[in-house]
Design a protein around this motif. Structure first.
Motif, PDB file in Angstrom:
ATOM      1  N   LEU A 299       0.826  -1.214   0.000  1.00 15.50           N
ATOM      2  CA  LEU A 299       0.000   0.000   0.000  1.00 15.50           C
ATOM      3  C   LEU A 299       0.860   1.264   0.000  1.00 15.50           C
ATOM      4  CD1 LEU A 299      -2.781   1.304   0.056  1.00 15.50           C
ATOM      5  CD2 LEU A 299      -2.748   1.133   2.557  1.00 15.50           C
ATOM      6  N   GLU A 300       1.914   1.266   0.825  1.00 15.45           N
ATOM      7  CA  GLU A 300       2.751   2.460   0.907  1.00 15.45           C
ATOM      8  C   GLU A 300       3.390   2.778  -0.439  1.00 15.45           C
ATOM      9  OE1 GLU A 300       3.187   4.818   3.206  1.00 15.45           O
ATOM     10  OE2 GLU A 300       1.533   3.791   4.203  1.00 15.45           O
ATOM     11  N   SER A 301       3.852   1.746  -1.139  1.00 17.31           N
ATOM     12  CA  SER A 301       4.471   1.991  -2.449  1.00 17.31           C
ATOM     13  C   SER A 301       3.445   2.527  -3.440  1.00 17.31           C
ATOM     14  CB  SER A 301       5.124   0.720  -2.994  1.00 17.31           C
ATOM     15  OG  SER A 301       4.151  -0.218  -3.413  1.00 17.31           O
ATOM     16  N   GLN A 302       2.179   2.081  -3.303  1.00 23.23           N
ATOM     17  CA  GLN A 302       1.145   2.580  -4.208  1.00 23.23           C
ATOM     18  C   GLN A 302       0.831   4.050  -3.940  1.00 23.23           C
ATOM     19  OE1 GLN A 302      -2.222   0.439  -5.408  1.00 23.23           O
ATOM     20  NE2 GLN A 302      -0.802  -0.963  -6.433  1.00 23.23           N
ATOM     21  N   PHE A 303       0.744   4.422  -2.669  1.00 25.77           N
ATOM     22  CA  PHE A 303       0.497   5.836  -2.356  1.00 25.77           C
ATOM     23  C   PHE A 303       1.676   6.710  -2.816  1.00 25.77           C
ATOM     24  CE2 PHE A 303      -3.100   4.870   0.475  1.00 25.77           C
ATOM     25  CZ  PHE A 303      -3.911   5.956   0.175  1.00 25.77           C
ATOM     26  N   ALA A 304       2.892   6.165  -2.720  1.00 23.91           N
ATOM     27  CA  ALA A 304       4.066   6.913  -3.175  1.00 23.91           C
ATOM     28  C   ALA A 304       4.034   7.105  -4.689  1.00 23.91           C
ATOM     29  CB  ALA A 304       5.344   6.197  -2.768  1.00 23.91           C
ATOM     30  N   THR A 305       3.469   6.133  -5.401  1.00 19.51           N
ATOM     31  CA  THR A 305       3.405   6.192  -6.863  1.00 19.51           C
ATOM     32  C   THR A 305       2.252   7.073  -7.348  1.00 19.51           C
ATOM     33  OG1 THR A 305       4.305   3.962  -6.974  1.00 19.51           O
ATOM     34  CG2 THR A 305       3.225   4.776  -8.965  1.00 19.51           C
ATOM     35  N   LEU A 306       1.174   7.170  -6.574  1.00 16.31           N
ATOM     36  CA  LEU A 306      -0.038   7.866  -7.004  1.00 16.31           C
ATOM     37  C   LEU A 306       0.221   9.348  -7.300  1.00 16.31           C
ATOM     38  CD1 LEU A 306      -3.115   7.972  -7.481  1.00 16.31           C
ATOM     39  CD2 LEU A 306      -3.379   8.414  -5.018  1.00 16.31           C
ATOM     40  N   GLU A 307      -0.155   9.768  -8.504  1.00 19.97           N
ATOM     41  CA  GLU A 307      -0.138  11.182  -8.906  1.00 19.97           C
ATOM     42  C   GLU A 307      -1.572  11.568  -9.252  1.00 19.97           C
ATOM     43  OE1 GLU A 307       4.300  11.070 -11.010  1.00 19.97           O
ATOM     44  OE2 GLU A 307       2.492  11.399 -12.212  1.00 19.97           O
ATOM     45  N   LYS A 308      -2.121  12.493  -8.475  1.00 19.29           N
ATOM     46  CA  LYS A 308      -3.509  12.889  -8.704  1.00 19.29           C
ATOM     47  C   LYS A 308      -3.555  13.997  -9.762  1.00 19.29           C
ATOM     48  CE  LYS A 308      -4.911  11.812  -3.953  1.00 19.29           C
ATOM     49  NZ  LYS A 308      -5.556  12.303  -2.711  1.00 19.29           N
ATOM     50  N   PRO A 309      -4.213  13.736 -10.894  1.00 18.38           N
ATOM     51  CA  PRO A 309      -4.259  14.747 -11.955  1.00 18.38           C
ATOM     52  C   PRO A 309      -5.338  15.798 -11.711  1.00 18.38           C
ATOM     53  CG  PRO A 309      -5.460  12.823 -12.654  1.00 18.38           C
ATOM     54  CD  PRO A 309      -4.907  12.507 -11.278  1.00 18.38           C
ATOM     55  N   ALA A 310      -5.224  16.898 -12.446  1.00 15.71           N
ATOM     56  CA  ALA A 310      -6.254  17.939 -12.345  1.00 15.71           C
ATOM     57  C   ALA A 310      -7.479  17.584 -13.187  1.00 15.71           C
ATOM     58  CB  ALA A 310      -5.688  19.280 -12.808  1.00 15.71           C
ATOM     59  N   TYR A 311      -7.293  16.707 -14.181  1.00 16.50           N
ATOM     60  CA  TYR A 311      -8.406  16.367 -15.063  1.00 16.50           C
ATOM     61  C   TYR A 311      -9.228  15.205 -14.490  1.00 16.50           C
ATOM     62  CZ  TYR A 311      -5.017  12.821 -16.590  1.00 16.50           C
ATOM     63  OH  TYR A 311      -4.109  11.800 -16.622  1.00 16.50           O
ATOM     64  N   GLY A 312     -10.357  14.951 -15.134  1.00 16.62           N
ATOM     65  CA  GLY A 312     -11.222  13.851 -14.718  1.00 16.62           C
ATOM     66  C   GLY A 312     -12.002  14.172 -13.446  1.00 16.62           C
ATOM     67  N   TYR A 313     -12.560  13.127 -12.819  1.00 19.86           N
ATOM     68  CA  TYR A 313     -13.375  13.287 -11.613  1.00 19.86           C
ATOM     69  C   TYR A 313     -12.694  12.605 -10.422  1.00 19.86           C
ATOM     70  CZ  TYR A 313     -16.875  14.360 -15.162  1.00 19.86           C
ATOM     71  OH  TYR A 313     -17.528  14.915 -16.225  1.00 19.86           O
ATOM     72  N   LYS A 314     -12.850  13.199  -9.269  1.00 26.15           N
ATOM     73  CA  LYS A 314     -12.322  12.631  -8.026  1.00 26.15           C
ATOM     74  C   LYS A 314     -13.502  12.425  -7.085  1.00 26.15           C
ATOM     75  CE  LYS A 314      -9.865  15.207  -5.215  1.00 26.15           C
ATOM     76  NZ  LYS A 314      -8.731  15.977  -4.654  1.00 26.15           N
ATOM     77  N   VAL A 315     -13.712  11.182  -6.656  1.00 27.26           N
ATOM     78  CA  VAL A 315     -14.869  10.838  -5.829  1.00 27.26           C
ATOM     79  C   VAL A 315     -14.373  10.192  -4.539  1.00 27.26           C
ATOM     80  CG1 VAL A 315     -17.005   9.511  -5.702  1.00 27.26           C
ATOM     81  CG2 VAL A 315     -16.298  10.503  -7.888  1.00 27.26           C
ATOM     82  N   SER A 316     -14.872  10.683  -3.421  1.00 27.16           N
ATOM     83  CA  SER A 316     -14.469  10.148  -2.119  1.00 27.16           C
ATOM     84  C   SER A 316     -15.069   8.760  -1.907  1.00 27.16           C
ATOM     85  CB  SER A 316     -14.931  11.082  -1.002  1.00 27.16           C
ATOM     86  OG  SER A 316     -14.711  10.486   0.258  1.00 27.16           O
ATOM     87  N   ILE A 317     -14.288   7.852  -1.248  1.00 25.31           N
ATOM     88  CA  ILE A 317     -14.774   6.491  -0.991  1.00 25.31           C
ATOM     89  C   ILE A 317     -15.365   6.364   0.416  1.00 25.31           C
ATOM     90  CG2 ILE A 317     -13.139   5.479  -2.621  1.00 25.31           C
ATOM     91  CD1 ILE A 317     -11.479   4.579  -0.181  1.00 25.31           C
ATOM     92  N   ASP A 318     -15.609   7.483   1.076  1.00 29.84           N
ATOM     93  CA  ASP A 318     -16.193   7.443   2.417  1.00 29.84           C
ATOM     94  C   ASP A 318     -17.625   6.893   2.397  1.00 29.84           C
ATOM     95  OD1 ASP A 318     -13.931   8.387   3.589  1.00 29.84           O
ATOM     96  OD2 ASP A 318     -14.567  10.472   3.616  1.00 29.84           O
TER      97      ASP A 318
END
Length: 632
Positions: free
Chosen positions: A124-143
């Protein structure tokens, strides 16, 4: 459409993707199922995948996405954590991106409860380190619950068509006017201006405050939000100062854009910079359009002349928008067209501006001859120019000159209160250096630039005038004959101005294989732009049969009668103490252009004498060179 639901492991992309596919009646695919066995084994053992592992998998998915897109659509669950990977998946299509976003704590809790999944929670830690959140597209919370998340995504997709179809960056005079023009023509629009504390704050929002009736416009001072507001492929017009500011803005945009998005530079950029930017952005899988825009503030608002160039596939995607906002010619056709490859649109705008310089200078010389040589008062000059505006000398610049000569402040001509120091921007000088680079005779238009430069030496001129006791001399007697000659001289000078400008366009077009259409260029300059005129309307027909204005039969007939008037007027003015740089340069250019035998043979002899540069002979084959030892 293909919707890619992505995020780190444990975010719920498979569950949400399956539910979303059911709601949309689309097939569902899980990107994990396309991994080769070797990748799966690595992930089971907690070994992070390398690019060497991922690239073949991503390329396989890219081909699948293109196929799904052609066959009606699909939902794909895929990690796609950084931009490098997403760029591979985006190639050849424009998928819709939905990032399932959640905290480490929440996702770790979910992973701890997982049974039978091959992803080791330690990754999981390596995945969060790799994740780049772009400005495009949609971002939806998983709460929320998976069902609620799907409803959120479905709502966003339903309203996707409400995204703006065009964006404008830079809310200066031209940018704001073009934005209002687009909005008034029912183009859903996003506008953005940089945020500089205590200097430029909420500039875009203030445009909406100033024009509250604009319903097609969204304002931003945050660049990522501005980009996200645009539908794909994004079309973004830059209306910012030429030079480093354009490069800086491009670099800010690149990480926020997707392959196939289009950046349009509508400022007065140097065409070689545009050539460079077209190539640079092509390497980034982005499209760049260099666009000349002429018409000033009023033209930008009501209908400018627009000159786009660059990759034709990019211009084709924006031309319909330009056609909506451009001025219309006499037949109702928009004053815009695809100019050619690379920076040819900015190039012809540069030449347009140098013709503009000469046209303005020619008018000031005609005005000065009337005022100083003929001793006419401003009201008389206004009346003469008004009659000129009724014939084939009519032009936008003559029209505004009449307005200037009819504007008073406290019963005094406002013009007489304006300091005689003329400013200039880069396009005039760029034209001169380009003409020198390509060996094109450009003296007439160069003199218009130099006239502004010498006007700026106001203090030196004033001192020299006193030292030399210089004062232009007025003529006495009948003015009507001179005024008649002046009108013909002015029109002859204007024909030469246009010939000189278009000859530079021809030389550069030939060198770069741009295949510029001079008749079409003249047509889109018949309205909207600063040099629109009756003469330009005639040039549309002239250039349909020749690329040398002075050799068109109609021009030959005109110039045979009027060039002598030009010589007479220029001579009289200079003889009586008036500087007439464009009039005199025009007659010199014309006489040089129609002279079969020039004194250049003496120059060649001189060059050979002191530098052994050689020369050709009239009695020898062309291309054969000779050298003489001129003095033993």
């Amino acid at each position: 459409m293909v919707i890619i639901v992505y995020g780190v492991t444990g975010c719920g992309k498979t569950t949400v993707g399956q539910l979303l596919a059911e709601k949309l009646n689309f097939p569902f695919y899980d990107g994990d199922n396309f991994h080769p066995t070797s990748n799966v084994e690595k992930m089971r053992k907690g070994i992070p995948l390398t690019d060497e592992d991922r690239i073949p998998w991503l390329n396989n998915l890219r081909i699948k996405i293109q196929s799904w897109d052609r066959n009606g659509g699909a939902v794909l669950a895929c990690s796609a954590l950084n931009e490098k990977y997403r760029k591979i998946l985006k190639r050849g299509s424009n998928p819709i991106w939905v990032l399932l976003d959640g905290s480490r704590e929440l996702i770790q809790e979910r992973l701890d409860a997982r049974v039978g999944h091959f992803m080791n929670p330690a990754l999981l830690e390596s995945q969060f380190a790799t994740l780049e959140k772009p400005a495009y597209g949609y971002k939806v919370s998983i709460d929320s619950t998976p069902a609620e998340i799907v409803e959120q995504i479905h709502f966003l997709l339903k309203n996707m068509n409400e995204l703006s179809s065009f964006g404008v960056i830079g809310m200066g005079v031209m940018g704001k006017s073009l934005a209002l023009n687009l909005s008034n023509n029912d183009v859903p629009l996003s506008i953005y201006n940089r945020h500089v504390p205590n200097k430029e704050e909420k500039v875009a929002a203030k445009v909406l405050e100033q024009f509250p009736d604009q319903k097609n416009m969204l304002a931003f001072d945050d660049l990522p939000s501005f980009v996200t507001s645009l539908s794909t492929p994004r079309k973004i017009l830059l209306m910012i100062p030429a030079g480093k500011a354009v490069d800086h803005q491009i670099e800010e945009l690149i990480p926020l854009l997707s392959p196939g998005d289009i950046i349009i530079d509508g400022g007065n950029s140097f065409y070689k910079d545009t050539n460079r930017r077209v190539s640079y952005l092509e390497e980034k899988e982005l499209l760049f359009v260099g666009t000349g825009v002429s018409g000033g503030e009023e033209g930008a608002l009501k209908g400018p002349s627009i000159m786009p160039s660059g990759p034709k596939e990019a211009v084709d995607k924006v031309l319909s928008l330009f056609e909506k906002i451009a001025a219309k010619d006499k037949s109702g056709k928009p004053c815009t067209a695809y100019i050619g490859p690379e920076g040819s649109g900015h190039f012809i705008k540069m030449v347009h501006n140098s013709i503009e310089y000469a046209e303005m200078q020619a008018l000031t010389e005609a005005y000065f001859l009337m005022r100083r040589h003929l001793g006419m008062d401003p009201k008389e000059i206004f009346e003469v120019f008004s009659t000129w505006q009724e014939g084939d000398t009519a032009s936008y610049l003559l029209e505004i000159t009449c307005d200037i000569l009819n504007t008073y402040e406290d019963d005094e001509l406002l013009l007489d209160k304006i300091l005689d120091k003329a400013a200039q921007k880069g396009t005039g000088g760029w034209s001169v250096t380009t003409a020198l680079e390509y060996g094109v005779p450009y003296g007439v238009l160069s003199e218009a630039v130099m006239a502004r430069a010498i006007s700026f030496k106001k203090d030196e001129r004033s001192k020299a005038s006193q030292v030399y006791g210089h004062k232009p001399k007025a003529i006495s007697g009948d003015r009507s004959n001179f005024l008649e000659s002046l009108k013909d001289a002015y029109q002859a000078c204007r024909i030469i101005n246009h010939e000189v400008g278009f000859s530079l366009m021809k030389a550069v077009s030939d060198e770069h294989n741009w295949n510029l259409n001079f008749s079409e260029i003249a047509r889109i300059w018949t309205n909207g732009c600063i040099i629109r005129s009756s003469l330009m309307e005639s040039a549309v027909a002239w250039f349909s049969t020749t690329d040398n204005l002075l050799m068109h039969p109609e021009v030959i007939d005109r110039m045979k009668l009027s060039h002598q008037k030009l010589a007479f007027v220029a001579g009289e003015g200079i003889k009586h103490g008036l500087a007439l740089p464009v009039f005199s340069a025009a007659i010199n250019y014309f006489l040089g252009a129609i002279t079969a035998e020039s004194p250049a043979n003496l120059i060649q002899a001189q060059r050979d004498y002191f530098g052994a540069h050689t020369y050709e002979r009239v009695d020898a084959p062309e291309g054969k060179h000779f050298h003489t030892v001129w003095k033993e």
